[in-house]
Design a protein around this motif. Structure first.
Motif, PDB file in Angstrom:
ATOM      1  N   ALA A 174      41.972  38.612  46.381  1.00 15.91           N
ATOM      2  CA  ALA A 174      42.592  38.767  47.697  1.00 15.91           C
ATOM      3  C   ALA A 174      41.556  38.711  48.809  1.00 15.91           C
ATOM      4  CB  ALA A 174      43.363  40.084  47.761  1.00 15.91           C
ATOM      5  N   ARG A 175      40.398  39.363  48.573  1.00 15.91           N
ATOM      6  CA  ARG A 175      39.310  39.362  49.566  1.00 15.91           C
ATOM      7  C   ARG A 175      38.837  37.942  49.894  1.00 15.91           C
ATOM      8  NH1 ARG A 175      38.215  42.098  53.367  1.00 15.91           N
ATOM      9  NH2 ARG A 175      40.126  43.198  53.095  1.00 15.91           N
ATOM     10  N   GLU A 176      38.775  37.105  48.878  1.00 16.84           N
ATOM     11  CA  GLU A 176      38.347  35.720  49.099  1.00 16.84           C
ATOM     12  C   GLU A 176      39.409  34.933  49.847  1.00 16.84           C
ATOM     13  OE1 GLU A 176      35.514  34.195  48.723  1.00 16.84           O
ATOM     14  OE2 GLU A 176      34.771  36.170  48.162  1.00 16.84           O
ATOM     15  N   THR A 236      44.478  37.634  39.274  1.00 12.36           N
ATOM     16  CA  THR A 236      44.601  36.370  40.005  1.00 12.36           C
ATOM     17  C   THR A 236      45.976  36.280  40.644  1.00 12.36           C
ATOM     18  OG1 THR A 236      43.129  35.336  38.403  1.00 12.36           O
ATOM     19  CG2 THR A 236      44.429  33.872  39.785  1.00 12.36           C
ATOM     20  N   VAL A 237      46.997  36.540  39.831  1.00  9.79           N
ATOM     21  CA  VAL A 237      48.370  36.493  40.344  1.00  9.79           C
ATOM     22  C   VAL A 237      48.551  37.550  41.435  1.00  9.79           C
ATOM     23  CG1 VAL A 237      50.785  36.837  39.739  1.00  9.79           C
ATOM     24  CG2 VAL A 237      49.270  35.579  38.197  1.00  9.79           C
ATOM     25  N   PHE A 238      48.080  38.763  41.136  1.00  8.97           N
ATOM     26  CA  PHE A 238      48.197  39.852  42.101  1.00  8.97           C
ATOM     27  C   PHE A 238      47.493  39.497  43.420  1.00  8.97           C
ATOM     28  CE2 PHE A 238      46.132  43.667  43.905  1.00  8.97           C
ATOM     29  CZ  PHE A 238      47.267  44.383  44.246  1.00  8.97           C
ATOM     30  N   LEU A 292      35.732  40.426  25.910  1.00  6.51           N
ATOM     31  CA  LEU A 292      36.437  39.178  26.236  1.00  6.51           C
ATOM     32  C   LEU A 292      37.943  39.417  26.313  1.00  6.51           C
ATOM     33  CD1 LEU A 292      34.480  36.524  24.142  1.00  6.51           C
ATOM     34  CD2 LEU A 292      34.349  37.007  26.600  1.00  6.51           C
ATOM     35  N   PHE A 293      38.448  40.240  25.410  1.00  6.72           N
ATOM     36  CA  PHE A 293      39.874  40.551  25.393  1.00  6.72           C
ATOM     37  C   PHE A 293      40.296  41.218  26.709  1.00  6.72           C
ATOM     38  CE2 PHE A 293      43.114  43.841  24.334  1.00  6.72           C
ATOM     39  CZ  PHE A 293      44.162  42.993  24.037  1.00  6.72           C
ATOM     40  N   VAL A 294      39.487  42.189  27.153  1.00  3.56           N
ATOM     41  CA  VAL A 294      39.784  42.898  28.408  1.00  3.56           C
ATOM     42  C   VAL A 294      39.763  41.903  29.582  1.00  3.56           C
ATOM     43  CG1 VAL A 294      38.934  44.602  30.068  1.00  3.56           C
ATOM     44  CG2 VAL A 294      38.980  45.151  27.628  1.00  3.56           C
ATOM     45  N   ALA A 295      38.742  41.040  29.580  1.00  2.00           N
ATOM     46  CA  ALA A 295      38.648  40.063  30.669  1.00  2.00           C
ATOM     47  C   ALA A 295      39.843  39.108  30.641  1.00  2.00           C
ATOM     48  CB  ALA A 295      37.345  39.274  30.558  1.00  2.00           C
ATOM     49  N   LEU A 296      40.253  38.736  29.457  1.00  2.00           N
ATOM     50  CA  LEU A 296      41.354  37.784  29.303  1.00  2.00           C
ATOM     51  C   LEU A 296      42.664  38.352  29.838  1.00  2.00           C
ATOM     52  CD1 LEU A 296      40.824  35.074  27.968  1.00  2.00           C
ATOM     53  CD2 LEU A 296      42.053  35.892  25.959  1.00  2.00           C
ATOM     54  N   LEU A 297      42.833  39.676  29.738  1.00  2.00           N
ATOM     55  CA  LEU A 297      44.039  40.291  30.300  1.00  2.00           C
ATOM     56  C   LEU A 297      43.888  40.520  31.797  1.00  2.00           C
ATOM     57  CD1 LEU A 297      45.097  42.992  27.679  1.00  2.00           C
ATOM     58  CD2 LEU A 297      46.228  40.849  28.229  1.00  2.00           C
ATOM     59  N   THR A 298      42.700  40.977  32.188  1.00  2.00           N
ATOM     60  CA  THR A 298      42.489  41.399  33.573  1.00  2.00           C
ATOM     61  C   THR A 298      42.508  40.216  34.538  1.00  2.00           C
ATOM     62  OG1 THR A 298      41.080  43.167  32.752  1.00  2.00           O
ATOM     63  CG2 THR A 298      40.935  42.662  35.084  1.00  2.00           C
ATOM     64  N   VAL A 299      41.795  39.161  34.187  1.00  2.00           N
ATOM     65  CA  VAL A 299      41.608  38.068  35.142  1.00  2.00           C
ATOM     66  C   VAL A 299      42.927  37.411  35.552  1.00  2.00           C
ATOM     67  CG1 VAL A 299      40.528  35.818  35.486  1.00  2.00           C
ATOM     68  CG2 VAL A 299      39.208  37.696  34.514  1.00  2.00           C
ATOM     69  N   PRO A 300      43.792  37.016  34.611  1.00  2.00           N
ATOM     70  CA  PRO A 300      45.055  36.410  35.041  1.00  2.00           C
ATOM     71  C   PRO A 300      45.909  37.367  35.869  1.00  2.00           C
ATOM     72  CG  PRO A 300      44.719  36.052  32.699  1.00  2.00           C
ATOM     73  CD  PRO A 300      43.675  37.019  33.141  1.00  2.00           C
ATOM     74  N   LEU A 301      45.922  38.631  35.419  1.00  2.00           N
ATOM     75  CA  LEU A 301      46.723  39.640  36.118  1.00  2.00           C
ATOM     76  C   LEU A 301      46.280  39.763  37.577  1.00  2.00           C
ATOM     77  CD1 LEU A 301      48.897  41.424  34.791  1.00  2.00           C
ATOM     78  CD2 LEU A 301      47.262  43.309  34.866  1.00  2.00           C
ATOM     79  N   LEU A 360      39.957  30.391  45.532  1.00  2.00           N
ATOM     80  CA  LEU A 360      40.624  31.088  44.436  1.00  2.00           C
ATOM     81  C   LEU A 360      39.730  31.101  43.205  1.00  2.00           C
ATOM     82  CD1 LEU A 360      43.221  32.430  43.406  1.00  2.00           C
ATOM     83  CD2 LEU A 360      44.017  30.186  42.704  1.00  2.00           C
ATOM     84  N   LEU A 361      39.137  29.956  42.905  1.00  2.00           N
ATOM     85  CA  LEU A 361      38.237  29.871  41.752  1.00  2.00           C
ATOM     86  C   LEU A 361      37.075  30.846  41.918  1.00  2.00           C
ATOM     87  CD1 LEU A 361      37.390  28.519  39.125  1.00  2.00           C
ATOM     88  CD2 LEU A 361      36.141  26.832  40.459  1.00  2.00           C
ATOM     89  N   TYR A 362      36.546  30.890  43.105  1.00  2.00           N
ATOM     90  CA  TYR A 362      35.446  31.785  43.428  1.00  2.00           C
ATOM     91  C   TYR A 362      35.859  33.238  43.166  1.00  2.00           C
ATOM     92  CZ  TYR A 362      31.658  33.698  46.341  1.00  2.00           C
ATOM     93  OH  TYR A 362      30.576  34.371  46.816  1.00  2.00           O
ATOM     94  N   GLY A 363      37.049  33.606  43.648  1.00  2.00           N
ATOM     95  CA  GLY A 363      37.563  34.956  43.431  1.00  2.00           C
ATOM     96  C   GLY A 363      37.738  35.256  41.946  1.00  2.00           C
ATOM     97  N   VAL A 364      38.243  34.271  41.212  1.00  2.00           N
ATOM     98  CA  VAL A 364      38.464  34.446  39.778  1.00  2.00           C
ATOM     99  C   VAL A 364      37.131  34.660  39.061  1.00  2.00           C
ATOM    100  CG1 VAL A 364      39.180  33.243  37.681  1.00  2.00           C
ATOM    101  CG2 VAL A 364      40.637  33.197  39.703  1.00  2.00           C
ATOM    102  N   ILE A 365      36.113  33.893  39.461  1.00  2.00           N
ATOM    103  CA  ILE A 365      34.798  34.025  38.834  1.00  2.00           C
ATOM    104  C   ILE A 365      34.230  35.425  39.073  1.00  2.00           C
ATOM    105  CG2 ILE A 365      32.426  33.197  38.874  1.00  2.00           C
ATOM    106  CD1 ILE A 365      33.676  30.528  39.929  1.00  2.00           C
ATOM    107  N   LEU A 366      34.344  35.886  40.310  1.00  2.00           N
ATOM    108  CA  LEU A 366      33.834  37.220  40.630  1.00  2.00           C
ATOM    109  C   LEU A 366      34.597  38.277  39.847  1.00  2.00           C
ATOM    110  CD1 LEU A 366      33.232  37.103  44.484  1.00  2.00           C
ATOM    111  CD2 LEU A 366      31.554  36.994  42.651  1.00  2.00           C
TER     112      LEU A 366
END
Lengths: 367, 275
Positions: free
Chosen positions: B158-160, B77-79, B66-75, B199-205
Motif C-alpha cells: 500500500a505504501r508503494e 498483495t491483495v490487501f 518459504l511456506f510463511v512467505a508463500l501465504l503472506t505475500v499474496p495475502l 506493485l512488484l517493488y512492494g511485493v519484493i519488499l
C-alpha cells in the motif's frame, strides 16, 4: 440527440457547485459552457457524462431519462482536459480501447477493429503515429488522439472539458477550426467547457454563460455579445467601458461627464456600458455626449490601434479602451496625454430599477 | 582562466569529503559484514557449507520460512492493492485516518506486535480462550507465525502504491469507464499496467521482510526446532549452540535472498521510472 437538463443540483460538502440548472442542448449543435473558474461548468459537463451524480434533478437524452444510468451505459464521448490517454498503450491501442472492451457479442472482429482505428486516425490526420506512446506526442497531437478515442464507438454526444486549454495560441486556433469542421461533417451533439470567451464565441452555435453554479444567459454568440442580459455577462464577454452616474431629466451625469439619453428614462442611479467598437474618438464633444479623456496609452495590436483613456474630470473603475483604425490613427497622430472626447454610437444602460438592460442607439439622434 | 563558478553547495572540497564519507561508511557498515557472512559460512569449505544446509533442522527452517512467505505475500498483495485503491479513489469520512493507520506496523516495534498477538490469541487471551473451546491453537504454531508476519509486512504494498496512484490521478480510469470498460476491465487493462512496477517493488519488499522477520515471530513461535523454527530464528539457535559456521551458513541464505531482492528492486525501479 437533444440533451435536457431538468433542475440539477449538486453540492460538494458545503460548496454548492450547481443550483437548479434547467437547460436544453439542441440536437446536432455545438454548445459552449462558458464561465469563470468555480462557476460549475465542468461539474455540469461531468454530470451529463455521468461522472458526477447530481443530488437532485434529471438528465434526459432525446427525452429518455438517463439520470440513473451508469457512465458506461450512457455511451457519450468524453475528451478530458489533460487528455487522459492510457500511458502504457500505443496510440492505436488507445483508440481501439472503446471497441475492445465491448461485450463479446457486440465486439467487432479484430480486423474490423483495426480498420476502424485506421479510419479514426486518418480522420484526425495522425495515422503515421499509430505506434507511438502518448509521452512521445505533442499537446495538439494528444488532443486529437483523445478525440479519435472518444469517437471510436460513434457516440451521438461528444463532451469536451477545456479542450484547448493547455495548448499554445496557434495550435489552439487550428484545432478549433478543425473541430468545427469535423462537427459540421459528422453532426453529433457537442458540449464543450471553456473559460475563454473568444473560443466560446468563435466555435459554438449556442453559448451557456454560467456563474456561481447557475445559468446566467443562454444565447447565440452574436446575441450574447450584442444583447447581454446582465452586467456579469457584459463584463465577461470582452472589454467594457463603463460610465456610472445618475439620470436626471434624461441626462446621465457624473462629474464633468454627461450623456443625453436618446430614450426617456426615469430618474435613477444607472450605469452605461459601451463596447470598444461602439465608441468613436473626437477632438470636440458632440451635442449628445460630453465625455472628456486624457490618452493614457496607445497600443498597436495587429489590425487595429487600441487607445487607453483616463477619464478627465470624472471617474470610472477601469480605464476606457477604444479601437481605431490604422488610417484614423495615421491621420490624426494622437499622442499620450492628448485631450479627447468619446462619442457613443450604441450603449447599454443598466438602471437600478430595471431588471434588464436597455440598448440605446444615438445614430438616429445624430442623423 | 580560472575554473567555472560553482553552483551553490557544490564546492570541490565539500563534494570530495561527502563522497569519501559515504564510501567509508558503506564499506564499514554494509559491505564488510556481508563479506564476513560469506567467509564465515564457507570456513569449512563448500562441502561443509552444503552439509550445513542439508542439516535436517535447517532444511525444515527453510521450508517453514518459504511456506510463511508463500501465504503472506499474496495475502498482503491483495490487501495492499485494495487499500491503495480505497484510499486514492474514494472519498469517505476517516480516509486520512485509514491512510495513517496503515503505518502502524512500521511505527510499532515488531516485538510489541508479537506480544499483542500472544496476549490476544494465546491460550489466556480473550480471542484465544474462545478459539481454545474449539481446539484451535494459533500461537506457538505456524498460523501464529503467519499472522504476525502478515501484520508486520502489510504496509509495504500500500505504501508503494498510494503515492503513485495519487500522482497518476483517476483521469485514465474515468476515461476507461466512459469508453465502456467494466470494473474488472478497468483494473486489468488500465490500473494494473500503470502500477505494475510499483506493485512488484512492494511485493519484493514484503517478501524480503516476511522472510527476514525475527522479533514478532520469535515471540509467537516458541522456537520449537523442526516445528516452528523459521530461518532467522534458526540462525540465533545455532549461534547459541556454538555452531558458528552453521549459524553463518543459515545467515548467508538470508543475505542471498536480500541480494536478489535488491537486484529485482533496482530493475523494478528502473522500469517504473521509464513509464
Amino acid at each position: 440527440m437533444t440533451i435536457e437538463i431538468d433542475g440539477i443540483n449538486k453540492s460538494f460538502g458545503q460548496f454548492q457547485a450547481l443550483r437548479d440548472i434547467d437547460l436544453t442542448i439542441p440536437d446536432g449543435q455545438l454548445t459552449a459552457l462558458l464561465g469563470p473558474s468555480g462557476s460549475g461548468k465542468t461539474t455540469l459537463l461531468r454530470s451529463i457524462a455521468g461522472l458526477e451524480n447530481p443530488d437532485r434533478g434529471r438528465i434526459l437524452f432525446s427525452g429518455e431519462d438517463v439520470t440513473g444510468l451508469h457512465v458506461r451505459e450512457r455511451r457519450v464521448g468524453f475528451v478530458f482536459q489533460h487528455y487522459a490517454l492510457f500511458r502504457h498503450m500505443t496510440v492505436s491501442e488507445n483508440v481501439a480501447f472503446g471497441l475492445k472492451v465491448l461485450p463479446r457479442r457486440e465486439r467487432p472482429s479484430k480486423r474490423e477493429i483495426r480498420r476502424r482505428v485506421h479510419e479514426l486516425l486518418e480522420m484526425v490526420q495522425l495515422d503515421h503515429l499509430a505506434g507511438r506512446y502518448p509521452a512521445q506526442l505533442s499537446g495538439g497531437q494528444k488532443q486529437r488522439i483523445a478525440l479519435a478515442r472518444a469517437m471510436a464507438r460513434r457516440p451521438e454526444i461528444l463532451l469536451l472539458d477545456e479542450p484547448f486549454g493547455a495548448l499554445d495560441a496557434k495550435v489552439r486556433k487550428e484545432l478549433r477550426r478543425w473541430l468545427r469542421s469535423l462537427h459540421d461533417e459528422l453532426h453529433f451533439t457537442s458540449v464543450f467547457v471553456t473559460h475563454d470567451q473568444e473560443e466560446a464565441l468563435e466555435l459554438s452555435d449556442q453559448v451557456v454563460v454560467m456563474r456561481q453554479g447557475g445559468v446566467e444567459q443562454v444565447d447565440s454568440p452574436l446575441a450574447l455579445y450584442s444583447q447581454p442580459e446582465s452586467r456579469f455577462v457584459f463584463n465577461f464577454l470582452g472589454q467594457v467601458n463603463a460610465l456610472p452616474g445618475a439620470i436626471s431629466g434624461g441626462v446621465l451625469r457624473q462629474g464633468d461627464a454627461w450623456v443625453r439619453l436618446p430614450e426617456s428614462c426615469d430618474d435613477d442611479d444607472a450605469e452605461l456600458y459601451l463596447r470598444p467598437h461602439e465608441v468613436r474618438l473626437t477632438q470636440e464633444p458632440s451635442r449628445d455626449a460630453h465625455l472628456p479623456f486624457r490618452i493614457e496609452a496607445i497600443n498597436v495590436i495587429g489590425a487595429e490601434v487600441r487607445v487607453e483613456l483616463r477619464p478627465d474630470g470624472w471617474e470610472s473603475q477601469e480605464l476606457w479602451e477604444v479601437g481605431i483604425t490604422h488610417s484614423a490613427f495615421n491621420a490624426r497622430q494622437p499622442k499620450r496625454g492628448d485631450r479627447c472626447y468619446a462619442v457613443p454610437d450604441v450603449g447599454h444602460l443598466f438602471c437600478d430599477h430595471l431588471s434588464e438592460p436597455k440598448t440605446l442607439s444615438w445614430y438616429e439622434a445624430a442623423g | 582562466m580560472s575554473s567555472k563558478p560553482h553552483r551553490v553547495g557544490d564546492g570541490p572540497v565539500i563534494r570530495r569529503t561527502l563522497i569519501g564519507l559515504a564510501v567509508v561508511l558503506t564499506v564499514l557498515f554494509l559491505f564488510m559484514p556481508l563479506v564476513v557472512i560469506f567467509t564465515q559460512a564457507l570456513a569449512q569449505g563448500w562441502a561443509g557449507y552444503i552439509g550445513n544446509i542439508l542439516d535436517e533442522y535447517t532444511l525444515h527452517a527453510i521450508g517453514l520460512t518459504l511456506f510463511v512467505a508463500l501465504l503472506t505475500v499474496p495475502l498482503n498483495t491483495v490487501f495492499g492493492v485494495f487499500l491503495a485503491w480505497l484510499v486514492t479513489r474514494f472519498s469517505f469520512p476517516g480516509r486520512r485516518l485509514l491512510a495513517t493507520l496503515i503505518d502502524i506496523p512500521f511505527a510499532v516495534s515488531p516485538v510489541v506486535a508479537g506480544l499483542l498477538y500472544l496476549l490476544l490469541y494465546g491460550s489466556n487471551g480473550w480471542a484465544g480462550q474462545w478459539l481454545g473451546q474449539y481446539d484451535v491453537e494459533l500461537m506457538f504454531a505456524w498460523p501464529g507465525i503467519v499472522m504476525v508476519t502478515v501484520f508486520v509486512t502489510c504496509p509495504f504494498v500500500a505504501r508503494e502504491l498510494i503515492p503513485l496512484m495519487q500522482q497518476q490521478g483517476r483521469d485514465e480510469e474515468e476515461a476507461a469507464v466512459v469508453l465502456g470498460a467494466s470494473g474488472w476491465q478497468l483494473f486489468r487493462r488500465v490500473t494494473l499496467p500503470n502500477i505494475r512496477w510499483a506493485l512488484l517493488y512492494g511485493v519484493i519488499l514484503t517478501n524480503a521482510r516476511a522472510v527476514g522477520e525475527f522479533g514478532a515471530v520469535s515471540v509467537v513461535s516458541g522456537s520449537i526446532r523442526g516445528e516452528t523454527n523459521t530461518l532467522p530464528l534458526h540462525v540465533e539457535l545455532l549461534y547459541q549452540d556454538q555452531n558458528i559456521v552453521g549459524a553463518f551458513t543459515a545467515a548467508s541464505l538470508l543475505a542471498g535472498i536480500a541480494l536478489i531482492t535488491l537486484a529485482v528492486k533496482t530493475i523494478a525501479e528502473w522500469r517504473q521510472s521509464r513509464v
